[in-house]
Design a protein around this motif. Structure first.
Motif, PDB file in Angstrom:
ATOM      1  N   ASP A 182       0.834  -1.205   0.000  1.00 30.80           N
ATOM      2  CA  ASP A 182       0.000   0.000   0.000  1.00 30.80           C
ATOM      3  C   ASP A 182       0.867   1.253   0.000  1.00 30.80           C
ATOM      4  OD1 ASP A 182      -2.306  -1.473  -0.030  1.00 30.80           O
ATOM      5  OD2 ASP A 182      -2.626  -1.412   2.141  1.00 30.80           O
ATOM      6  N   ALA A 183       1.913   1.226   0.834  1.00 29.93           N
ATOM      7  CA  ALA A 183       2.808   2.379   0.888  1.00 29.93           C
ATOM      8  C   ALA A 183       3.504   2.585  -0.443  1.00 29.93           C
ATOM      9  CB  ALA A 183       3.843   2.177   2.003  1.00 29.93           C
ATOM     10  N   GLY A 184       3.868   1.489  -1.108  1.00 27.89           N
ATOM     11  CA  GLY A 184       4.512   1.598  -2.409  1.00 27.89           C
ATOM     12  C   GLY A 184       3.594   2.204  -3.453  1.00 27.89           C
ATOM     13  N   ARG A 185       2.330   1.774  -3.430  1.00 32.19           N
ATOM     14  CA  ARG A 185       1.365   2.341  -4.382  1.00 32.19           C
ATOM     15  C   ARG A 185       1.150   3.823  -4.112  1.00 32.19           C
ATOM     16  NH1 ARG A 185      -1.179  -2.805  -3.895  1.00 32.19           N
ATOM     17  NH2 ARG A 185      -2.380  -2.086  -2.107  1.00 32.19           N
ATOM     18  N   GLN A 186       1.056   4.197  -2.837  1.00 32.11           N
ATOM     19  CA  GLN A 186       0.874   5.608  -2.496  1.00 32.11           C
ATOM     20  C   GLN A 186       2.075   6.432  -2.947  1.00 32.11           C
ATOM     21  OE1 GLN A 186       0.090   5.712   1.707  1.00 32.11           O
ATOM     22  NE2 GLN A 186      -1.892   4.680   1.522  1.00 32.11           N
ATOM     23  N   GLN A 187       3.263   5.874  -2.757  1.00 35.34           N
ATOM     24  CA  GLN A 187       4.464   6.595  -3.173  1.00 35.34           C
ATOM     25  C   GLN A 187       4.499   6.762  -4.683  1.00 35.34           C
ATOM     26  OE1 GLN A 187       6.467   7.914  -0.948  1.00 35.34           O
ATOM     27  NE2 GLN A 187       7.802   8.845  -2.483  1.00 35.34           N
ATOM     28  N   LYS A 188       4.067   5.721  -5.398  1.00 37.06           N
ATOM     29  CA  LYS A 188       4.027   5.811  -6.862  1.00 37.06           C
ATOM     30  C   LYS A 188       3.024   6.861  -7.306  1.00 37.06           C
ATOM     31  CE  LYS A 188       3.119   3.058 -11.008  1.00 37.06           C
ATOM     32  NZ  LYS A 188       2.708   1.737 -11.539  1.00 37.06           N
ATOM     33  N   ASP A 189       1.836   6.853  -6.689  1.00 37.76           N
ATOM     34  CA  ASP A 189       0.824   7.860  -7.029  1.00 37.76           C
ATOM     35  C   ASP A 189       1.326   9.267  -6.733  1.00 37.76           C
ATOM     36  OD1 ASP A 189      -0.845   5.809  -7.768  1.00 37.76           O
ATOM     37  OD2 ASP A 189      -2.007   5.808  -5.910  1.00 37.76           O
ATOM     38  N   LEU A 190       2.035   9.403  -5.606  1.00 34.58           N
ATOM     39  CA  LEU A 190       2.568  10.710  -5.233  1.00 34.58           C
ATOM     40  C   LEU A 190       3.581  11.191  -6.258  1.00 34.58           C
ATOM     41  CD1 LEU A 190       2.918  13.014  -3.180  1.00 34.58           C
ATOM     42  CD2 LEU A 190       4.582  11.588  -1.987  1.00 34.58           C
ATOM     43  N   ALA A 191       4.475  10.285  -6.679  1.00 29.80           N
ATOM     44  CA  ALA A 191       5.497  10.668  -7.653  1.00 29.80           C
ATOM     45  C   ALA A 191       4.867  11.047  -8.991  1.00 29.80           C
ATOM     46  CB  ALA A 191       6.496   9.526  -7.838  1.00 29.80           C
ATOM     47  N   GLU A 192       3.874  10.276  -9.420  1.00 30.45           N
ATOM     48  CA  GLU A 192       3.213  10.573 -10.690  1.00 30.45           C
ATOM     49  C   GLU A 192       2.455  11.896 -10.628  1.00 30.45           C
ATOM     50  OE1 GLU A 192       0.792   7.188 -11.440  1.00 30.45           O
ATOM     51  OE2 GLU A 192       2.439   5.947 -12.201  1.00 30.45           O
ATOM     52  N   ALA A 193       1.797  12.151  -9.488  1.00 31.21           N
ATOM     53  CA  ALA A 193       1.056  13.406  -9.346  1.00 31.21           C
ATOM     54  C   ALA A 193       2.001  14.602  -9.326  1.00 31.21           C
ATOM     55  CB  ALA A 193       0.216  13.371  -8.070  1.00 31.21           C
ATOM     56  N   ALA A 194       3.129  14.466  -8.635  1.00 29.40           N
ATOM     57  CA  ALA A 194       4.112  15.554  -8.591  1.00 29.40           C
ATOM     58  C   ALA A 194       4.690  15.814  -9.978  1.00 29.40           C
ATOM     59  CB  ALA A 194       5.224  15.211  -7.601  1.00 29.40           C
ATOM     60  N   ALA A 195       4.977  14.747 -10.724  1.00 32.64           N
ATOM     61  CA  ALA A 195       5.497  14.908 -12.080  1.00 32.64           C
ATOM     62  C   ALA A 195       4.451  15.552 -12.985  1.00 32.64           C
ATOM     63  CB  ALA A 195       5.918  13.549 -12.642  1.00 32.64           C
ATOM     64  N   ALA A 199       4.720  19.131 -14.992  1.00 35.93           N
ATOM     65  CA  ALA A 199       4.481  19.264 -16.434  1.00 35.93           C
ATOM     66  C   ALA A 199       3.383  20.284 -16.712  1.00 35.93           C
ATOM     67  CB  ALA A 199       4.109  17.901 -17.018  1.00 35.93           C
ATOM     68  N   ALA A 200       2.309  20.264 -15.915  1.00 34.39           N
ATOM     69  CA  ALA A 200       1.201  21.196 -16.123  1.00 34.39           C
ATOM     70  C   ALA A 200       1.614  22.636 -15.834  1.00 34.39           C
ATOM     71  CB  ALA A 200       0.019  20.808 -15.232  1.00 34.39           C
ATOM     72  N   TRP A 201       2.616  22.803 -14.981  1.00 31.08           N
ATOM     73  CA  TRP A 201       3.110  24.147 -14.649  1.00 31.08           C
ATOM     74  C   TRP A 201       3.557  24.878 -15.913  1.00 31.08           C
ATOM     75  CZ3 TRP A 201       3.749  26.325  -9.659  1.00 31.08           C
ATOM     76  CH2 TRP A 201       4.456  27.525  -9.610  1.00 31.08           C
ATOM     77  N   GLU A 211      -6.577  20.793 -13.122  1.00 33.66           N
ATOM     78  CA  GLU A 211      -6.762  19.350 -12.993  1.00 33.66           C
ATOM     79  C   GLU A 211      -5.552  18.707 -12.316  1.00 33.66           C
ATOM     80  OE1 GLU A 211      -7.567  15.445 -15.873  1.00 33.66           O
ATOM     81  OE2 GLU A 211      -7.606  17.481 -16.690  1.00 33.66           O
ATOM     82  N   ALA A 212      -4.354  19.153 -12.683  1.00 34.01           N
ATOM     83  CA  ALA A 212      -3.141  18.603 -12.075  1.00 34.01           C
ATOM     84  C   ALA A 212      -3.063  18.939 -10.591  1.00 34.01           C
ATOM     85  CB  ALA A 212      -1.908  19.130 -12.804  1.00 34.01           C
ATOM     86  N   ILE A 213      -3.530  20.115 -10.213  1.00 32.99           N
ATOM     87  CA  ILE A 213      -3.542  20.508  -8.802  1.00 32.99           C
ATOM     88  C   ILE A 213      -4.466  19.606  -8.001  1.00 32.99           C
ATOM     89  CG2 ILE A 213      -4.276  22.326  -7.209  1.00 32.99           C
ATOM     90  CD1 ILE A 213      -3.233  24.358  -9.240  1.00 32.99           C
ATOM     91  N   GLU A 214      -5.619  19.291  -8.549  1.00 32.78           N
ATOM     92  CA  GLU A 214      -6.553  18.408  -7.856  1.00 32.78           C
ATOM     93  C   GLU A 214      -5.955  17.024  -7.642  1.00 32.78           C
ATOM     94  OE1 GLU A 214      -9.333  19.261  -6.421  1.00 32.78           O
ATOM     95  OE2 GLU A 214      -8.924  21.322  -7.048  1.00 32.78           O
ATOM     96  N   ARG A 215      -5.299  16.486  -8.682  1.00 32.89           N
ATOM     97  CA  ARG A 215      -4.659  15.177  -8.539  1.00 32.89           C
ATOM     98  C   ARG A 215      -3.533  15.224  -7.509  1.00 32.89           C
ATOM     99  NH1 ARG A 215      -4.798  15.080 -14.265  1.00 32.89           N
ATOM    100  NH2 ARG A 215      -2.554  15.467 -14.283  1.00 32.89           N
ATOM    101  N   ALA A 216      -2.769  16.293  -7.538  1.00 33.90           N
ATOM    102  CA  ALA A 216      -1.655  16.419  -6.600  1.00 33.90           C
ATOM    103  C   ALA A 216      -2.155  16.520  -5.162  1.00 33.90           C
ATOM    104  CB  ALA A 216      -0.813  17.648  -6.957  1.00 33.90           C
ATOM    105  N   ARG A 217      -3.211  17.277  -4.948  1.00 27.60           N
ATOM    106  CA  ARG A 217      -3.767  17.415  -3.607  1.00 27.60           C
ATOM    107  C   ARG A 217      -4.298  16.062  -3.094  1.00 27.60           C
ATOM    108  NH1 ARG A 217      -6.978  21.226  -4.635  1.00 27.60           N
ATOM    109  NH2 ARG A 217      -5.759  23.002  -3.887  1.00 27.60           N
ATOM    110  N   ALA A 218      -4.955  15.318  -3.968  1.00 22.02           N
ATOM    111  CA  ALA A 218      -5.490  14.011  -3.574  1.00 22.02           C
ATOM    112  C   ALA A 218      -4.380  13.010  -3.273  1.00 22.02           C
ATOM    113  CB  ALA A 218      -6.402  13.464  -4.672  1.00 22.02           C
TER     114      ALA A 218
END
Length: 282
Positions: A182-195, A199-201, A211-218
């Motif tokens: 679970d922690a690994g999946r969360q870390q992967k989601d976090l890395a993808e959202a930050a990336a 990119a959206a910046w 949309e990218a901000i919403e994903r990053a916040r989640a």
């Protein structure tokens, strides 16, 4: 003249002899390459390739030999790395260095060592009794459960099942494994959202960044990074609003000019120039 003809003939004979010698050297080099190719020996390929290079032989056969040599050399390096890793496992077990043994197990797994060989050396299958192996499997399982490496935990869980370690300890290890996943999946989601946020910046469309901000916040991206993105979003929205106002003003000016050209204007007075940004601000 006779001497000149003789020297010319001598030179021609020497050239012919050299040409024959070169042809023979290339035939021998080609034969050596054909023998070495497929033999599975880096040394044979090295010798054959060197012989071909000295004879000036090139072409598809030489290229294939070089490619095979690279593959064999890479396989040899992998085998060496696996042998060294398994030796480290044996040394750590003999010294009963459990943390070091777990690190050695992880290293052996990472270089692709055979899992059965890792188990053999980690539990000492060749020189220990069943009770000793069970005790070592239980000990490794407890230490791996306290760690954070999923691969090592998987190995120790499988060993514990083979050697009949208590079910309670195996269940606890499985629960820990689920937590790590679970922690690994969360870390992967976090890395993808930050990336995605990064990119959206660079985009100029506010909706993309929003949309990218919403994903990053989640996903749990840092509040500071989200705050900066929101500041950027606000600036993009203001810029889009200004562009909309400018487009409306331009369209209104064109319509007025068209009306004046058709004789529909009020009097002869010219249209007022568009306001500047400083005037709008005032």
């Amino acid at each position: 003249q006779v001497l000149a003809r003789a020297e010319k003939r001598k030179a021609a004979l020497e050239a012919e002899a050299q040409n024959l010698q070169l042809k023979r050297a290339r035939r021998e080099a080609l034969s050596a390459l054909e023998s070495a190719t497929g033999a599975g020996s880096v040394d044979m390929l090295d010798a054959a390739i060197g012989q071909a290079e000295r004879a000036g032989l090139e072409g598809e056969v030489v290229d294939e030999a070089r490619a095979e040599r690279e593959v064999l050399a890479a396989d040899f390096r992998k085998q060496q790395a696996r042998s060294v890793a398994l030796a480290a496992v044996r040394v750590a077990r003999q010294s009963m260095d459990i943390p070091g043994l777990l690190l050695a197990i992880r290293g052996a797994s990472e270089v692709g060592a055979n899992p059965d060989l890792i188990r053999r050396d980690a539990l000492g299958l060749r020189d220990s009794e069943p009770d000793q192996r069970r005790g070592m499997a239980a000990c490794l399982l407890r230490f791996a459960t306290e760690g954070s490496n999923v691969e090592v935990l998987d190995l120790t869980i499988s060993w514990a099942r083979i050697d009949a370690v208590d079910d309670e300890e195996v269940v606890a290890a499985c629960q820990r494994r689920a937590q790590l996943e679970d922690a690994g999946r969360q870390q992967k989601d976090l890395a993808e959202a930050a990336a995605g946020l990064s990119a959206a910046w660079r985009e100029t469309q506010p909706e993309v960044l929003e949309e990218a901000i919403e994903r990053a916040r989640a996903a749990g991206v840092s509040a500071e990074m989200v705050r900066l993105a929101e500041k950027r979003l606000s600036a993009l929205r203001k810029a889009a609003h200004r562009r909309g106002d400018d487009s409306g003003s331009a369209l209104g000016g064109e319509a007025a000019a068209s009306a004046d050209a058709a004789g529909c204007g009020s009097g002869t007075s010219a249209a007022a120039p568009p306001a500047t940004e400083e005037e709008i601000a005032e």
